[in-house]
Design a protein around this motif. Structure first.
Motif, PDB file in Angstrom:
ATOM      1  N   CYS A 101       0.859  -1.204   0.000  1.00  0.00           N
ATOM      2  CA  CYS A 101       0.000   0.000   0.000  1.00  0.00           C
ATOM      3  C   CYS A 101       0.881   1.236   0.000  1.00  0.00           C
ATOM      4  O   CYS A 101       1.830   1.347   0.804  1.00  0.00           O
ATOM      5  CB  CYS A 101      -0.924  -0.009   1.225  1.00  0.00           C
TER       6      CYS A 101
ATOM      7  N   SER B 229       0.013   4.078   0.928  1.00  0.00           N
ATOM      8  CA  SER B 229      -0.352   4.980   2.036  1.00  0.00           C
ATOM      9  C   SER B 229       0.143   4.434   3.366  1.00  0.00           C
ATOM     10  O   SER B 229       0.921   5.062   4.066  1.00  0.00           O
ATOM     11  CB  SER B 229      -1.869   5.189   2.065  1.00  0.00           C
ATOM     12  N   CYS B 230      -0.297   3.193   3.749  1.00  0.00           N
ATOM     13  CA  CYS B 230       0.080   2.619   5.049  1.00  0.00           C
ATOM     14  C   CYS B 230       1.345   1.782   4.976  1.00  0.00           C
ATOM     15  O   CYS B 230       1.844   1.297   6.007  1.00  0.00           O
ATOM     16  CB  CYS B 230      -1.075   1.812   5.625  1.00  0.00           C
ATOM     17  N   LYS B 231       1.825   1.515   3.765  1.00  0.00           N
ATOM     18  CA  LYS B 231       3.048   0.772   3.525  1.00  0.00           C
ATOM     19  C   LYS B 231       2.959  -0.680   3.982  1.00  0.00           C
ATOM     20  O   LYS B 231       3.975  -1.364   4.136  1.00  0.00           O
ATOM     21  CB  LYS B 231       4.254   1.431   4.224  1.00  0.00           C
ATOM     22  N   LYS B 232       1.761  -1.179   4.171  1.00  0.00           N
ATOM     23  CA  LYS B 232       1.596  -2.573   4.563  1.00  0.00           C
ATOM     24  C   LYS B 232       1.645  -3.477   3.317  1.00  0.00           C
ATOM     25  O   LYS B 232       1.233  -3.073   2.233  1.00  0.00           O
ATOM     26  CB  LYS B 232       0.264  -2.759   5.287  1.00  0.00           C
TER      27      LYS B 232
ATOM     28  N   LYS C 250      -3.445   2.064  -3.164  1.00  0.00           N
ATOM     29  CA  LYS C 250      -3.860   2.023  -1.748  1.00  0.00           C
ATOM     30  C   LYS C 250      -4.678   0.777  -1.494  1.00  0.00           C
ATOM     31  O   LYS C 250      -5.439   0.332  -2.361  1.00  0.00           O
ATOM     32  CB  LYS C 250      -4.692   3.251  -1.370  1.00  0.00           C
TER      33      LYS C 250
ATOM     34  N   CYS D 210      -7.172   1.784   3.553  1.00  0.00           N
ATOM     35  CA  CYS D 210      -6.751   3.183   3.383  1.00  0.00           C
ATOM     36  C   CYS D 210      -7.720   3.932   2.488  1.00  0.00           C
ATOM     37  O   CYS D 210      -7.947   5.140   2.664  1.00  0.00           O
ATOM     38  CB  CYS D 210      -5.337   3.253   2.834  1.00  0.00           C
TER      39      CYS D 210
ATOM     40  N   SER E  87     -10.737   4.803   4.722  1.00  0.00           N
ATOM     41  CA  SER E  87     -10.469   5.702   5.841  1.00  0.00           C
ATOM     42  C   SER E  87     -10.073   7.086   5.386  1.00  0.00           C
ATOM     43  O   SER E  87     -10.218   8.061   6.117  1.00  0.00           O
ATOM     44  CB  SER E  87      -9.377   5.121   6.753  1.00  0.00           C
ATOM     45  N   SER E  88      -9.528   7.241   4.224  1.00  0.00           N
ATOM     46  CA  SER E  88      -9.059   8.543   3.742  1.00  0.00           C
ATOM     47  C   SER E  88     -10.194   9.254   3.050  1.00  0.00           C
ATOM     48  O   SER E  88     -10.935   8.667   2.255  1.00  0.00           O
ATOM     49  CB  SER E  88      -7.896   8.362   2.763  1.00  0.00           C
TER      50      SER E  88
END
Length: 307
Positions: A17, A19-22, A48, A52, A55-56
């Motif tokens: 991702c 955004s969260c880098k997961k 994303k 994410c 939630s964004s």
């Protein structure tokens, strides 16, 4: 080895991702591996996960962001197309080479067809030559047979004749008197009534002439020769010639062809150690020794029998 942030299962390949880098595996990311590869580096960095995205808050797309995205995609396309001119040139070269190859193949095909025609023509000519050779062989066989028959006929026509060699020529000679003198010497009376003709005949490659006598009866001729051969030392002094004594030979009158054949027979018989060679009834006889079988030579091929 990475662990999926959703299912906690370890995996080797997946997505991240932006955004969260997961890290997520493809199944939890709800995207196929092929779809992920097609995004390109820029879009992969902006991707994303579902968490994410939900939630964004929605970010309105600005003209600047749209422009950057387009520019990024254009850069990707440009990088992919950077080798296009070289590829086009290579394709042109390949097309030219294929065109040349096609022309060469067409020319070669034409030459092969021409070559096939020439081979067919040569094969036809060879076939004709083979047929001609067969005809020639047949003609040669017929010619050999005809020559043999002519030679045999020529020799048969001389069966009543003898030839006398070694008698010198005298001016105003009487050949009948010479025959009578030889008859008296060999104890065989030969009056004119038994003679058909008598004549001098030139000897090949010689200044001398032999005497040919034609009898009316073949048996008289054979008896005359037998009586003459019984006198081993018959000479010119025996029939009244003065001076140096010369041996007189009385033989069958052979044709030119038979004389050649007799000469060849004598040569081969000598090489093969044959003891006896003689002519009787116009035929050439050879005998290796007293214990062997008599061979008769009528034609040149019979010489192969002398072994």
């Amino acid at each position: 080895m990475k662990t999926c942030a959703v299912c906690n299962v370890k995996f080797n390949d997946g997505v991240q991702c932006g955004s969260c880098k997961k890290h997520l595996d493809f199944e939890c990311a709800n995207i196929s591996e092929v779809g992920w590869r097609k995004l390109g580096a820029t879009r992969m960095a902006q991707w994303k996960c579902l968490a994410c995205k939900t939630s964004s808050p929605a970010v309105p797309t600005s003209d600047q962001a749209s422009l950057e995205t387009i520019l990024s995609e254009i850069r990707d396309m440009k990088r992919q197309l950077i080798n296009l001119p070289t590829l086009i040139d290579d394709i042109k070269v390949i097309k030219e080479e294929l065109s040349d190859l096609k022309s060469t193949c067409e020319g070669t095909s034409g030459k092969l067809e021409e070559f096939d025609l020439r081979i067919a023509e040569v094969e036809n000519k060879v076939s004709e030559i083979d047929k001609m050779q067969e005809t020639i062989n047949d003609l040669q066989t017929e010619l050999s047979r005809a020559k043999f028959e002519i030679a045999s006929f020529d020799q048969r026509s001389r069966l009543n004749n003898i030839e006398i060699k070694g008698v010198p020529i005298k001016k105003d000679e009487n050949l009948f008197s010479i025959i009578d003198a030889i008859g008296r010497k060999v104890n065989y009376s030969c009056p004119k009534t038994l003679i058909n003709y008598v004549s001098r005949v030139p000897i090949f490659n010689s200044n001398e002439k032999l005497i040919v006598v034609g009898f009316l009866n073949r048996y008289v001729k054979e008896d005359f020769i037998a009586a003459a051969r019984a006198v081993k030392d018959l000479s010119t002094t025996d029939i009244g010639f003065q001076g140096t004594s010369r041996r007189i030979f009385v033989n069958d009158h052979l044709s030119v062809e038979y004389k050649k054949l007799l000469s060849k027979t004598k040569t081969i018989a000598k090489e093969k150690n044959y003891e006896f060679i003689w002519v009787k009834h116009g035929k050439i006889h050879v005998l290796k020794n007293t214990n062997s079988k008599v061979l008769i030579v009528r034609k040149e091929s019979d010489l192969n029998k002398i072994a």
